[in-house]
Design a protein around this motif. Sequence first.
Motif, PDB file in Angstrom:
ATOM      1  N   HIS A  55       0.787  -1.237   0.000  1.00 57.91           N
ATOM      2  CA  HIS A  55       0.000   0.000   0.000  1.00 57.91           C
ATOM      3  C   HIS A  55       0.827   1.301   0.000  1.00 57.91           C
ATOM      4  CE1 HIS A  55       0.823   0.114   4.300  1.00 57.91           C
ATOM      5  NE2 HIS A  55       0.337   1.333   4.331  1.00 57.91           N
ATOM      6  N   ASP A  56       2.005   1.279   0.627  1.00 52.82           N
ATOM      7  CA  ASP A  56       2.821   2.508   0.704  1.00 52.82           C
ATOM      8  C   ASP A  56       4.007   2.490  -0.260  1.00 52.82           C
ATOM      9  OD1 ASP A  56       1.497   4.192   2.446  1.00 52.82           O
ATOM     10  OD2 ASP A  56       2.531   3.460   4.245  1.00 52.82           O
ATOM     11  N   LYS A  59       5.288   5.807  -1.153  1.00 50.66           N
ATOM     12  CA  LYS A  59       5.320   6.809  -0.084  1.00 50.66           C
ATOM     13  C   LYS A  59       6.665   7.540   0.042  1.00 50.66           C
ATOM     14  CE  LYS A  59       3.658   8.329   4.065  1.00 50.66           C
ATOM     15  NZ  LYS A  59       2.361   8.712   4.535  1.00 50.66           N
ATOM     16  N   HIS A  89       0.612   9.678  -2.739  1.00 51.34           N
ATOM     17  CA  HIS A  89       1.226   8.340  -2.758  1.00 51.34           C
ATOM     18  C   HIS A  89       0.215   7.212  -2.960  1.00 51.34           C
ATOM     19  CE1 HIS A  89       0.321   8.117   1.597  1.00 51.34           C
ATOM     20  NE2 HIS A  89       0.436   6.814   1.454  1.00 51.34           N
ATOM     21  N   HIS A 114      -6.522   4.375   0.264  1.00 53.91           N
ATOM     22  CA  HIS A 114      -6.056   4.054   1.624  1.00 53.91           C
ATOM     23  C   HIS A 114      -5.699   5.289   2.469  1.00 53.91           C
ATOM     24  CE1 HIS A 114      -1.703   4.449   0.608  1.00 53.91           C
ATOM     25  NE2 HIS A 114      -1.551   4.596   1.907  1.00 53.91           N
ATOM     26  N   THR A 115      -5.455   6.425   1.844  1.00 49.78           N
ATOM     27  CA  THR A 115      -5.047   7.596   2.623  1.00 49.78           C
ATOM     28  C   THR A 115      -6.238   8.443   3.064  1.00 49.78           C
ATOM     29  OG1 THR A 115      -3.099   7.653   1.213  1.00 49.78           O
ATOM     30  CG2 THR A 115      -3.400   9.506   2.677  1.00 49.78           C
ATOM     31  N   ASP A 132      -4.069   0.062   7.966  1.00 50.67           N
ATOM     32  CA  ASP A 132      -3.017   1.082   7.892  1.00 50.67           C
ATOM     33  C   ASP A 132      -3.015   1.979   9.128  1.00 50.67           C
ATOM     34  OD1 ASP A 132      -0.991   2.705   6.733  1.00 50.67           O
ATOM     35  OD2 ASP A 132      -2.499   4.055   5.899  1.00 50.67           O
TER      36      ASP A 132
HETATM   37 FE   FE2 Z   1      -0.030   5.512   3.051  1.00 52.97          FE
END
Ligand code: FE2
Length: 194
Positions: A55-56, A59, A89, A114-115, A132
């Motif tokens: 997921h990141d 980032k 990201h 997700h953010t 997360d």
């Molecule tokens: Fe993230």
Amino acid sequence: MKETEELLKQIEQDIKNNLTPKRYEHSIRVMKRAEELAKKYNVDVKKAKIVGLAHDIAKDMSKEQKLAYVEENQIETDEIERINIELLHGKIGADICKKRYDFPDDMQKAILYHTLGNPNMDELAKIIFIADKTEEDRTYVDFEKLKEAEKNGLNSLMIYVLDMSIKYTIYKGKIIHPDSIYTRNYFLIHNTDI
Ligand SMILES: [Fe+2]
Ligand SMILES: [Fe+2]
């Protein structure tokens, strides 16, 4: 998309090369937390693990790299994302995972949302969002309240996590992206848990 174990190994190698050790460790914890939540709420465990790990992925790109990536790949951005470039990201990570690992739509969306969250999130996206923000190292989580929300279901967890992250954004004096507000309102209106 490749077989799960092979893909997990490939992503793990890629994030090891592209993320700081701290972020790499966070990604491993999110994978574990996503696995736990997927088992509990009957969501595809393999997908949850893969997306949790990836997921990141974008980032730790620099601001310049992020801006160059969205430009080169024709990814649309809004005013708030151009001010708070960090927010990009999710969009970039979803695009990378589509192109590099052939992620299907639902897995791309889970990374994309997700953010900030999004009212159109499916169960997989909810799990990644929650994992997360509630992995074991998150110090600001009230684990009592979290347990209570977990009993009620994924929608209650979404509200709990959004409340927490919106408050945190205010505490830090940052701009709140309207998607987070829309998502919180959506789950307050459509909470089918209880
Ligand atoms: Fe993230
Ligand atoms: Fe994360």
